[in-house]
Design a protein around this motif. Structure first.
Motif, PDB file in Angstrom:
ATOM      1  N   ARG A 192      23.648  29.032 114.654  1.00  0.00           N
ATOM      2  CA  ARG A 192      23.098  30.148 113.880  1.00  0.00           C
ATOM      3  C   ARG A 192      21.618  30.273 114.191  1.00  0.00           C
ATOM      4  O   ARG A 192      20.984  29.305 114.614  1.00  0.00           O
ATOM      5  CB  ARG A 192      23.292  29.923 112.371  1.00  0.00           C
ATOM      6  CG  ARG A 192      24.692  30.264 111.890  1.00  0.00           C
ATOM      7  CD  ARG A 192      24.928  29.759 110.484  1.00  0.00           C
ATOM      8  NE  ARG A 192      24.945  28.314 110.486  1.00  0.00           N
ATOM      9  CZ  ARG A 192      26.008  27.582 110.795  1.00  0.00           C
ATOM     10  NH1 ARG A 192      27.149  28.169 111.080  1.00  0.00           N
ATOM     11  NH2 ARG A 192      25.960  26.268 110.808  1.00  0.00           N
ATOM     12  N   CYS A 194      30.979  33.444 117.895  1.00  0.00           N
ATOM     13  CA  CYS A 194      30.568  32.063 118.193  1.00  0.00           C
ATOM     14  C   CYS A 194      29.947  31.884 119.578  1.00  0.00           C
ATOM     15  O   CYS A 194      30.480  32.340 120.585  1.00  0.00           O
ATOM     16  CB  CYS A 194      31.772  31.146 118.040  1.00  0.00           C
ATOM     17  SG  CYS A 194      31.309  29.418 118.171  1.00  0.00           S
ATOM     18  N   PHE A 208      26.926  35.091 107.978  1.00  0.00           N
ATOM     19  CA  PHE A 208      27.034  35.447 109.399  1.00  0.00           C
ATOM     20  C   PHE A 208      25.653  35.666 110.016  1.00  0.00           C
ATOM     21  O   PHE A 208      24.778  36.305 109.440  1.00  0.00           O
ATOM     22  CB  PHE A 208      27.870  36.724 109.573  1.00  0.00           C
ATOM     23  CG  PHE A 208      27.846  37.227 110.995  1.00  0.00           C
ATOM     24  CD1 PHE A 208      28.356  36.456 112.027  1.00  0.00           C
ATOM     25  CD2 PHE A 208      27.277  38.458 111.299  1.00  0.00           C
ATOM     26  CE1 PHE A 208      28.303  36.890 113.343  1.00  0.00           C
ATOM     27  CE2 PHE A 208      27.226  38.912 112.611  1.00  0.00           C
ATOM     28  CZ  PHE A 208      27.740  38.126 113.632  1.00  0.00           C
TER      29      PHE A 208
HETATM   30  N1  5AD Z   1      27.280  32.822 112.060  1.00  0.00           N
HETATM   31  C1  5AD Z   1      27.630  32.083 110.978  1.00  0.00           C
HETATM   32  N2  5AD Z   1      28.447  31.005 111.057  1.00  0.00           N
HETATM   33  C2  5AD Z   1      28.947  30.690 112.271  1.00  0.00           C
HETATM   34  N3  5AD Z   1      29.779  29.709 112.659  1.00  0.00           N
HETATM   35  C3  5AD Z   1      29.959  29.798 113.985  1.00  0.00           C
HETATM   36  N4  5AD Z   1      29.255  30.849 114.472  1.00  0.00           N
HETATM   37  C4  5AD Z   1      28.618  31.418 113.424  1.00  0.00           C
HETATM   38  C5  5AD Z   1      27.755  32.529 113.281  1.00  0.00           C
HETATM   39  N5  5AD Z   1      27.409  33.275 114.334  1.00  0.00           N
HETATM   40  C6  5AD Z   1      30.378  28.748 111.727  1.00  0.00           C
HETATM   41  C7  5AD Z   1      31.908  28.795 111.747  1.00  0.00           C
HETATM   42  C8  5AD Z   1      32.263  27.538 112.474  1.00  0.00           C
HETATM   43  C9  5AD Z   1      31.144  26.614 112.077  1.00  0.00           C
HETATM   44  C10 5AD Z   1      30.953  25.436 112.950  1.00  0.00           C
HETATM   45  O1  5AD Z   1      30.003  27.439 112.108  1.00  0.00           O
HETATM   46  O2  5AD Z   1      32.366  28.758 110.418  1.00  0.00           O
HETATM   47  O3  5AD Z   1      33.522  27.029 112.119  1.00  0.00           O
END
Ligand code: 5AD
Ligand code: SF4
Length: 479
Positions: free
Chosen positions: A86, A199, A373
């Motif tokens: 993130r 991701c 997110f």
């Molecule tokens: N934004 C927020 N959470 C994310 N995760 C993965 N990518 C993002 C993102 N861009 C979270 C998912 C994953 C965990 C390791 O991190 O829930 O399972």
């Protein structure tokens, strides 16, 4: 009690973060002096996989002429193993780099290197933006670290970020700096090719590859011989672990779990993380067969909405997910279930959010990692979707999920009162040195009076009280 040099501190930032692991360790078998400029301090952020990688890095450096230093003020090199999942994980690293400038002013020869996912994502751009960074090393290039450090002493700047389709570091015995000498991670595979739309991991850790099961079993056996009592097998999606031995023999994840469980009845076995699309009945049957396979499954749901799951490219529906939950409850009635969830993914409506809350009410998770997110460059979402849920809406939805989950976790724990569990004792409680803490098979933390017991032993503990995060109990017998 564990030696001081093995101390690790783990802080969990559930509000908006996954978790941040800060660790320090020393491997002191080699003679070192300042004039050699060979003292390396490693700081690790992010997931358990990064923690396991830092242990590999420590091993690779210790094999060469480098010494792992526990005191950052004595270090000639600082390696920061980074997370890019993130945006705020990256911002934290940038802040840390600014803080480290003060240390560099007093020690001009001190060099800082960035390892891991942020190194892979930003490559040389990171060195251009952060003038106190001398080297960048991606997750598949750690074997080159000793050589790179030799060059960097002469004020060179270097970057190595090639991803590999084969590197598993399976011949490297990690240098363990585990918190307690009792529990350890074993990396069983690297990379991910699921390409969930949000991701960044497939871009920072490359293609999926599995490690030779013989080396995994050997590592587990060595750990038991050293007194360890629990291993967690790690991979981004352990259910797709697959090792092909010649033409005929294929070892999948259920077989691997059985092989590790058979190493010793004294050794507990855990794993993380499972993708719901691949969670097989066969794995649940193996888990049911072995008492020493812990009854705890981390099954990231991400969203409870059919539309969101499709947009996230998760390859399952809420119905499929609930079917898997049903299978877990059937095969493993005592199993705890934990999850990851994202609030406010692109285009998420109030209805989608309600579907997530509904999912939480149906599954009644024992624990959840809950995130807002955060748009990541290069991902499908960044290329094709709009980050259109306003930040205050994301925050409010996240808070609603956190509040609901807090309530559910408390109610789940209240139901544990009166139950007796076998607990692996991990250490002394932070609150009082007269209390110990450990975990049951379900991975729940239990605190109890010390008596004559020691970390590393198993004890039977009856639950008397609880909070939403901890069970409080009394010892009713040894194993
Ligand atoms: N934004 C927020 N959470 C994310 N995760 C993965 N990518 C993002 C993102 N861009 C979270 C998912 C994953 C965990 C390791 O991190 O829930 O399972
Ligand atoms: Fe990321 Fe999805 Fe791979 Fe997990 S399975 S690492 S969320 S792409």
């Amino acid at each position: 009690m564990m030696p001081v040099y093995q101390k690790a501190f783990i802080y969990i930032f559930v509000e908006i973060e996954y978790f941040f692991v800060f660790l320090q360790f020393i491997q002191s078998s080699k003679v070192s002096t300042n004039t050699l400029k060979n003292k390396v301090y490693i700081e690790t952020y992010g997931c358990q996989m990064n923690l396991a990688d830092s242990e590999i890095v420590a091993s690779l450096l210790a094999k060469d002429s480098y010494t792992i230093e526990k005191d950052i003020n004595q270090a000639d090199f600082i390696l920061i193993n980074t997370c890019a999942i993130r945006d705020n994980a990256e911002q934290r690293i940038r802040k840390r780099l600014r803080e480290l400038k003060a240390l560099q002013r007093g020690r001009q020869w001190l060099k800082i290197g960035i390892l891991g996912c942020m190194a892979e994502r930003l490559k040389t751009q990171l060195m251009e933006e952060e003038d106190n960074v001398s080297f960048i090393v991606g997750p598949d290039a750690y074997r080159q670290l000793p050589q790179m450090l030799d060059h960097i002493k002469d004020d060179e700047k270097m970057a190595e970020t090639l991803l590999s389709e084969t590197e598993t570091y399976d011949d490297i015995e990690p240098v363990r700096y585990d918190t307690n000498g009792i529990t350890a991670y074993i990396s069983i595979m690297r990379g991910c090719q699921n390409y969930c739309a949000y991701c960044v991991v497939p871009y920072t850790r490359g293609r999926e590859r599995s490690r030779d099961p013989k080396t995994i079993v050997a590592e587990a056996s060595n750990l038991v011989a050293k007194g360890y009592r629990e291993v967690t097998l790690l991979g981004q999606n352990v259910n797709s672990y697959r090792w092909k031995n010649g033409e005929s023999e294929i070892v999948g994840f259920p077989q691997l779990m059985a092989m590790v469980a058979e190493v010793s009845p004294l050794l507990r076995v855990r794993f993380a993380t499972s993708h719901p699309k691949d969670l097989s009945d066969e794995l649940l049957q193996v888990m049911a067969k072995y008492d020493n396979i812990c009854k705890c499954i981390h099954l990231p749901v991400q969203s409870g909405s059919t539309r969101m799951l499709k947009l996230m490219n998760r390859h399952y529906t809420p119905e499929w997910y609930l079917d898997r939950i049903g299978a877990i409850r059937r095969y493993l009635p005592t199993c705890s279930i934990t999850t990851d969830v994202i609030a406010g993914f692109c285009t998420e409506t109030e209805e989608d959010h309600q579907a997530t809350l509904d999912m939480f009410r149906k599954v009644r998770y024992d624990y959840a990692y809950m995130f807002k997110f955060s748009m990541r460059p290069n991902t499908y979402a960044a290329k094709h979707l709009q980050d259109d849920v306003p930040d205050e809406v994301k925050t409010r939805r996240l808070e609603e999920i956190i509040a609901l989950q807090g309530q559910i976790a408390l109610e789940n724990n209240q139901k544990e009162i009166g139950n007796t569990y076998e607990v692996l004792i991990e250490g002394v409680s932070h609150r009082s040195d007269q209390q110990l803490f450990g975990r049951n098979s379900q991975n729940k933390v239990i605190v109890f009076e010390r008596g004559d017991l020691q970390p590393g032993q198993y004890a039977k503990v009856k639950v008397l009280r609880c909070t939403s995060a901890t069970l409080i109990g009394e010892v009713v017998g040894n194993k």
